[in-house]
Every structure is written in structure tokens, then in C-alpha cells.
Enzyme design. Structure first.
Site, short mmCIF file in Angstrom:
data_model
loop_
_atom_site.label_atom_id
_atom_site.label_comp_id
_atom_site.label_asym_id
_atom_site.label_seq_id
_atom_site.Cartn_x
_atom_site.Cartn_y
_atom_site.Cartn_z
N ASP A 67 -40.11 -10.62 -18.33
CA ASP A 67 -39.21 -11.60 -18.91
C ASP A 67 -38.04 -11.95 -18.01
O ASP A 67 -37.83 -11.33 -16.96
CB ASP A 67 -38.70 -11.10 -20.28
CG ASP A 67 -38.26 -9.63 -20.24
OD1 ASP A 67 -38.01 -9.11 -19.13
OD2 ASP A 67 -38.17 -9.01 -21.30
N ASN A 135 -34.61 -2.83 -31.90
CA ASN A 135 -35.24 -3.52 -33.04
C ASN A 135 -36.77 -3.54 -32.92
O ASN A 135 -37.44 -4.24 -33.66
CB ASN A 135 -34.71 -4.96 -33.15
CG ASN A 135 -35.01 -5.79 -31.92
OD1 ASN A 135 -35.68 -5.33 -31.00
ND2 ASN A 135 -34.53 -7.02 -31.89
N HIS A 137 -38.52 -4.53 -30.20
CA HIS A 137 -39.10 -5.58 -29.35
C HIS A 137 -39.72 -4.99 -28.08
O HIS A 137 -39.35 -3.93 -27.62
CB HIS A 137 -38.09 -6.70 -29.04
CG HIS A 137 -37.04 -6.40 -28.01
ND1 HIS A 137 -35.74 -6.83 -28.15
CD2 HIS A 137 -37.07 -5.76 -26.83
CE1 HIS A 137 -35.04 -6.46 -27.11
NE2 HIS A 137 -35.82 -5.80 -26.28
N GLU A 142 -39.26 -10.70 -29.86
CA GLU A 142 -38.39 -10.22 -30.93
C GLU A 142 -39.15 -10.06 -32.25
O GLU A 142 -40.26 -10.60 -32.40
CB GLU A 142 -37.23 -11.22 -31.11
CG GLU A 142 -36.31 -11.33 -29.91
CD GLU A 142 -35.35 -10.14 -29.76
OE1 GLU A 142 -35.71 -9.01 -30.11
OE2 GLU A 142 -34.23 -10.38 -29.26
#
Ligand code: GLP
Length: 240
Positions: A67, A135, A137, A142
Site C-alpha cells: 500500500d 482494527n 486491517h 479497512e
């Protein structure tokens, strides 16, 4: 899932790096999927050490990163392009022409998505290294991202921006968007090595390993991968 829990972080990084070093020794033209964040840093140090000791060469290796932030230039101090060069590529003999990181330039983002997916479909990733967000990811996929998605632009979760604010001057300087390899491409890697350390990762780690497979915890899809190795310390594994 193969779960490896370590008393000492140093051992964890050594063992995780061993998987990459063994692969590259056996397959000098291996295609590696690489990650940013603090989790892979110890592994990168081990790769550099091994290269400096002439145990492994990266001359013919190809590398794909997961990313990149959208909206900061690729030479920005916090871009993932800069990060990878500083922490890894400049310390190895990898050919920079064989290293791929999605470009986060807004002007060309639609073409970049197509270019990255085309590159990924032409190269089978042998081993994908991953961290995990608090979280759940992976990459910048996400919570809520469909499992079958390819490269796409994502609006970063407020929790992700807060977690990553430590690398920027201020929360407002953290980009709001990123471009990320999709979960489908991550799952196509022949082998996956995920690293998580510290108590703040414990609930995401538990949900990834013990929870239902649900897009709300993107990493939970890894339960379906046939060759995944999760490297944990006792803090991140405390809720298992
Ligand atoms: C970032 C990256 C992820 C990484 C995650 C965890 O958001 N895009 O690839 O896994 O953060 O980072 P860290 O390892 O610093 O906790």
C-alpha cells in the site's frame, strides 16, 4: 493457521525472517510481498544482516508492497516509498526496478489501480509479509472491505489515522486516503507470514484467529488460507 508464540521479540523476528531467507535461498527469483509499519522492521533487520553476512542475495528478487498513502508525494518522509528504501531496499542488493509500490498520486490514481492489478496478475507472490491494524486491517483494507476486492483507494478509518499519527507531526497531517492491494491479491500469495506484537494488537489477533470470518475483521479471512504463519509475542497472544 500456524500460530507461533515467542517469549522474546528478537527470536520472533529471526524465525519469521528465516522463512523469507530459506525461500530466497531456494528460489533466487522469488516474488516477495512486503509490508510497512513497525511490525516488519525486526524482520527487515534480520534480512539485512543475513545479506551482509553473504548468506542470501536479493539480486533477482521481485518485491511488491501492499500500500501507499494517497495525497503525499512519493518522496515525502512518511511515504511508504521512502520507508521501504530507507529501512530495506537501500541495504540490500535488490534491483529497484524490480520493486513495486503503488503510487499515491491523486491525478493518476485510476490508471495506477489498473497498472498495479496488471502487475500483480503477472507475478505470483511466493510469500506475503503482513502486519495487522488494531482494527483488524491488512494492508489498508479497512473493516468492511469485501474479501474479493482488488487494488483500490480507501478512506482511512479514524482509528488507523490515530494509530499512524505517531509517524507524523500532527493527526491532521496523516493522509485521509490510501491505495492498497486488495484482499483477493493477498490471499493469492502462496504463503503468508503475519507479525503482531504488543498488547494493543491482542483483540485484533483474537478476532483474526478465533472470531468468525467476517469482513468487519479483514484479517479473519486468513483462516481460509492454506499456508499462513502468525508470529506473536505473549502480549499480542494474551486473549487467545
Ligand atoms: C499500517 C499499514 C499496515 C500495517 C499496519 C500496522 O496501517 N498499512 O500494513 O500492518 O499499519 O502497523 P504497525 O505494524 O506499525 O502496528
Amino acid at each position: 493457521m500456524n500460530i507461533h508464540i515467542f517469549d522474546h521479540e528478537e527470536q520472533l523476528y529471526k524465525e519469521a525472517a528465516r522463512r523469507i531467507i530459506d525461500l530466497v535461498q531456494d528460489h533466487p527469483k522469488a516474488v516477495l510481498g512486503l509490508a510497512t509499519g513497525s511490525s516488519p522492521l525486526g524482520v527487515y533487520k534480520e534480512l539485512i544482516k543475513s545479506f551482509q553476512n553473504h548468506h542470501v542475495t536479493f539480486e533477482q528478487v521481485t518485491a511488491f508492497n501492499l500500500d501507499e498513502y494517497v495525497g503525499i508525494p512519493s518522496d515525502h518522509p512518511q511515504s511508504y516509498q521512502t520507508f521501504m528504501r530507507n529501512v530495506l531496499f537501500h541495504h540490500l542488493n535488490i534491483d529497484l526496478n524490480n520493486t513495486y509500490i503503488p503510487c499515491g498520486n491523486k491525478e493518476i490514481i485510476e490508471d495506477e489501480i489498473k497498472r498495479y492489478d496488471k502487475l500483480l496478475s503477472a507475478h505470483a507472490i511466493d510469500l506475503q509479509l503482513l502486519g495487522i491494524g488494531t482494527n483488524g486491517h491488512i494492508g489498508f483494507n479497512e473493516p468492511g472491505t469485501p474479501f474479493d476486492c482488488l487494488t483500490h483507494v480507501v478512506k482511512l478509518d479514524s482509528r488507523t489515522r490515530k494509530d499512524n499519527a505517531r509517524f507524523f507531526d500532527h493527526l491532521d497531517s496523516v493522509p485521509t486516503h490510501a491505495i492498497t492491494m486488495g484482499i483477493d491479491s493477498i490471499m493469492k500469495a502462496k504463503e503468508i507470514v503475519l507479525i503482531a506484537t504488543g498488547e494493543k494488537k491482542a483483540s485484533a489477533v483474537k478476532a483474526m484467529i478465533r472470531g468468525p470470518i467476517d469482513p468487519i475483521i479483514p484479517a479473519s479471512i486468513l483462516q481460509k488460507h492454506p499456508n499462513v504463519h502468525i508470529y506473536l509475542d505473549h502480549q499480542s497472544a494474551k486473549d487467545l
